[in-house]
Scaffold this active site. Sequence first.
Site, PDB file in Angstrom:
ATOM      1  N   ARG A  47      54.700  32.869  42.748  1.00 63.73           N
ATOM      2  CA  ARG A  47      56.044  33.473  42.740  1.00 63.73           C
ATOM      3  C   ARG A  47      56.982  32.662  43.620  1.00 63.73           C
ATOM      4  NH1 ARG A  47      53.522  39.349  43.660  1.00 63.73           N
ATOM      5  NH2 ARG A  47      52.119  37.963  44.785  1.00 63.73           N
TER       6      ARG A  47
ATOM      7  N   GLY B 284      44.587  33.202  38.675  1.00 68.29           N
ATOM      8  CA  GLY B 284      44.966  33.945  39.880  1.00 68.29           C
ATOM      9  C   GLY B 284      45.182  32.952  41.011  1.00 68.29           C
TER      10      GLY B 284
ATOM     11  N   GLY C 115      48.187  35.070  34.938  1.00 65.07           N
ATOM     12  CA  GLY C 115      48.074  35.255  33.490  1.00 65.07           C
ATOM     13  C   GLY C 115      48.717  36.555  33.021  1.00 65.07           C
ATOM     14  N   GLU C 116      48.590  37.606  33.833  1.00 65.20           N
ATOM     15  CA  GLU C 116      49.141  38.899  33.430  1.00 65.20           C
ATOM     16  C   GLU C 116      50.637  39.005  33.693  1.00 65.20           C
ATOM     17  OE1 GLU C 116      46.780  41.965  35.416  1.00 65.20           O
ATOM     18  OE2 GLU C 116      44.965  40.891  34.834  1.00 65.20           O
ATOM     19  N   ASN C 117      51.111  38.230  34.681  1.00 58.03           N
ATOM     20  CA  ASN C 117      52.503  38.442  35.136  1.00 58.03           C
ATOM     21  C   ASN C 117      53.488  37.312  34.893  1.00 58.03           C
ATOM     22  OD1 ASN C 117      52.261  41.096  36.481  1.00 58.03           O
ATOM     23  ND2 ASN C 117      50.720  39.996  37.677  1.00 58.03           N
TER      24      ASN C 117
ATOM     25  N   LYS D 138      40.867  43.898  46.463  1.00 58.32           N
ATOM     26  CA  LYS D 138      41.182  44.934  45.489  1.00 58.32           C
ATOM     27  C   LYS D 138      40.089  45.979  45.596  1.00 58.32           C
ATOM     28  CE  LYS D 138      43.321  41.646  42.400  1.00 58.32           C
ATOM     29  NZ  LYS D 138      42.896  40.553  41.553  1.00 58.32           N
TER      30      LYS D 138
ATOM     31  N   HIS E  16      34.206  33.866  37.972  1.00 62.81           N
ATOM     32  CA  HIS E  16      35.029  34.897  37.301  1.00 62.81           C
ATOM     33  C   HIS E  16      34.329  35.443  36.053  1.00 62.81           C
ATOM     34  CE1 HIS E  16      38.435  32.267  39.073  1.00 62.81           C
ATOM     35  NE2 HIS E  16      38.302  33.319  39.864  1.00 62.81           N
TER      36      HIS E  16
ATOM     37  N   GLU F  59      37.536  43.790  36.246  1.00 58.15           N
ATOM     38  CA  GLU F  59      36.247  43.414  36.823  1.00 58.15           C
ATOM     39  C   GLU F  59      35.620  44.619  37.511  1.00 58.15           C
ATOM     40  OE1 GLU F  59      38.673  40.355  38.647  1.00 58.15           O
ATOM     41  OE2 GLU F  59      36.950  39.021  38.565  1.00 58.15           O
TER      42      GLU F  59
ATOM     43  N   GLY G  83      46.303  37.646  38.109  1.00 57.46           N
ATOM     44  CA  GLY G  83      47.666  37.708  38.665  1.00 57.46           C
ATOM     45  C   GLY G  83      48.704  36.881  37.917  1.00 57.46           C
TER      46      GLY G  83
ATOM     47  N   HIS H  94      41.658  32.921  33.051  1.00 50.49           N
ATOM     48  CA  HIS H  94      41.749  33.779  34.236  1.00 50.49           C
ATOM     49  C   HIS H  94      42.553  32.997  35.283  1.00 50.49           C
ATOM     50  CE1 HIS H  94      40.134  36.772  37.223  1.00 50.49           C
ATOM     51  NE2 HIS H  94      40.519  35.777  38.020  1.00 50.49           N
TER      52      HIS H  94
HETATM   53  P1  ADP Z   1      43.056  36.363  43.453  1.00 47.15           P
HETATM   54  O1  ADP Z   1      42.442  35.121  42.889  1.00 47.15           O
HETATM   55  O2  ADP Z   1      43.283  36.287  44.935  1.00 47.15           O
HETATM   56  O3  ADP Z   1      42.383  37.643  42.998  1.00 47.15           O
HETATM   57  P2  ADP Z   1      45.287  37.307  41.808  1.00 47.15           P
HETATM   58  O4  ADP Z   1      44.578  37.466  40.524  1.00 47.15           O
HETATM   59  O5  ADP Z   1      45.736  38.551  42.505  1.00 47.15           O
HETATM   60  O6  ADP Z   1      44.527  36.374  42.835  1.00 47.15           O
HETATM   61  O7  ADP Z   1      46.576  36.385  41.526  1.00 47.15           O
HETATM   62  C1  ADP Z   1      47.435  35.990  42.533  1.00 47.15           C
HETATM   63  C2  ADP Z   1      48.463  35.044  41.919  1.00 47.15           C
HETATM   64  O8  ADP Z   1      49.231  35.755  40.916  1.00 47.15           O
HETATM   65  C3  ADP Z   1      49.469  34.501  42.938  1.00 47.15           C
HETATM   66  O9  ADP Z   1      49.677  33.122  42.747  1.00 47.15           O
HETATM   67  C4  ADP Z   1      50.735  35.251  42.574  1.00 47.15           C
HETATM   68  O10 ADP Z   1      51.886  34.497  42.858  1.00 47.15           O
HETATM   69  C5  ADP Z   1      50.588  35.405  41.075  1.00 47.15           C
HETATM   70  N1  ADP Z   1      51.521  36.419  40.579  1.00 47.15           N
HETATM   71  C6  ADP Z   1      51.486  37.755  40.762  1.00 47.15           C
HETATM   72  N2  ADP Z   1      52.603  38.331  40.210  1.00 47.15           N
HETATM   73  C7  ADP Z   1      53.345  37.318  39.677  1.00 47.15           C
HETATM   74  C8  ADP Z   1      54.606  37.227  38.972  1.00 47.15           C
HETATM   75  N3  ADP Z   1      55.328  38.323  38.721  1.00 47.15           N
HETATM   76  N4  ADP Z   1      55.015  35.985  38.578  1.00 47.15           N
HETATM   77  C9  ADP Z   1      54.308  34.897  38.852  1.00 47.15           C
HETATM   78  N5  ADP Z   1      53.134  34.905  39.499  1.00 47.15           N
HETATM   79  C10 ADP Z   1      52.654  36.092  39.906  1.00 47.15           C
END
Ligand code: ADP
Length: 399
Positions: A286, A212, A334-336, A17, A182, A386, A332, A210
């Site tokens: 996903r 991801g 938690g937000e989505n 990022k 984190h 962050e 990723g 957190h």
């Molecule tokens: P990193 O630890 O590499 O920074 P991120 O915070 O980008 O990771 O999170 C990546 C994770 O978020 C992946 O498992 C991805 O599948 C998940 N993610 C992103 N968008 C969605 C969504 N719409 N639904 C479910 N999971 C999601």
Amino acid sequence: MCKMKILVLNCGSSSLKYQLFDMKGEEVLAKGLVERIGISGSRVKHTKGESSTVHEPDIQDHAQAIKIVLELLTGPDTGVIGDLSEITAVGHRVVHGGEKNTKSVLISQDVVKGIEECIPLAPLHNPANLMGIRAMQEILPGVPNVAAFDTAFHQTMPQEAYIYGVPFEYYEKDKVRRYSFHGTSHQFVSSRAAEILGKSIESIKIITCHLGNGSSLAAVDRGKSVDSSLGMGTSCGILMGTRCGDVDASVLLHLLEQGNSPSELSDILHKKSGLLGISGVSSDLRDVETAAAKGDKRAKLACDILYRSIKKYIAAYAAVMGGVDAIVFTAGIGENSDVTRKAATEGLEFMGVKIDDAKNDGLRGKEAVISADDSKVTVLVIPTNEELVIARDTQRLAK
Ligand code: ADP
């Protein structure tokens, strides 16, 4: 003099990022996300102002990803700066700082050495962070680089949270202990939660989740991290994309006795476990949720283990703090993932946690309260930032 433009790089295990800030007004000039580095289907989403472009080059490693990002920042259509000399400093998220690095620092040879020494503790991340640092030192010699460590915020944990149940001499001699990670994210979302609630952070108890590819939960008691789910390394706590989460040490001994070398064992625990190892489908939630919805039993099992592990930590941290005022979901997943947020908090009504489905369902990447009006505990989604924390530290140290 105030024309500071700071590039922040956050090299994750499979992602990068970036954000370019004009620190006058903390304006984000451009930002982006490189996903699936080293996995098929690499993708760069670059955003300048309101407009985003998506690029799909084949990206093998982080050095190549950074070159592509710099081309986008200076490119004719995608660019926001005339040339690279406009970048005054670069801030790097560095995962493991050990006990030596308790704050952000200006990067010197010594700091690089310290980050190298911590590679065995964070084998997926510190090498990616170092690639970012080295690439920037080479491309922009003379421009200061700052490291912000994920471990710093958790340095307030009491000994009972960070000492393992092994002979104390291992801590005294080798600094074997929990560090957790984190930190910039937990710090940012907990203080933002206090702002949203209109309360002083010194007066409330918050659990920050957190979630991801790498995940951790933290118990933030009146502004201080008092416990957090990652450890000396980055494989424990809840189930992750390719990392195992908590396992009995006997499992590791068994794998060693079966003839796996330490590096093979590390590979199993860090790269072949987690959602990927259980589902056999993917490390990306996903993909795993999609397979589970289609009836794949192992994918469903992987999801259920993930949800349950988050719930267990939430309850444990409420117990540690003697209560909880707010729970925050970020990163990723938690937000989505509304499905994860719902499943991880279901059954916690006994401790005052009640999600409002109408607020949670379909909510992606936006700041919001998702608990019911009569929920004793406020549950929030707060996109982490962050990069902003790192940019501020970089500005302060690079002056
Ligand atoms: P990193 O630890 O590499 O920074 P991120 O915070 O980008 O990771 O999170 C990546 C994770 O978020 C992946 O498992 C991805 O599948 C998940 N993610 C992103 N968008 C969605 C969504 N719409 N639904 C479910 N999971 C999601």
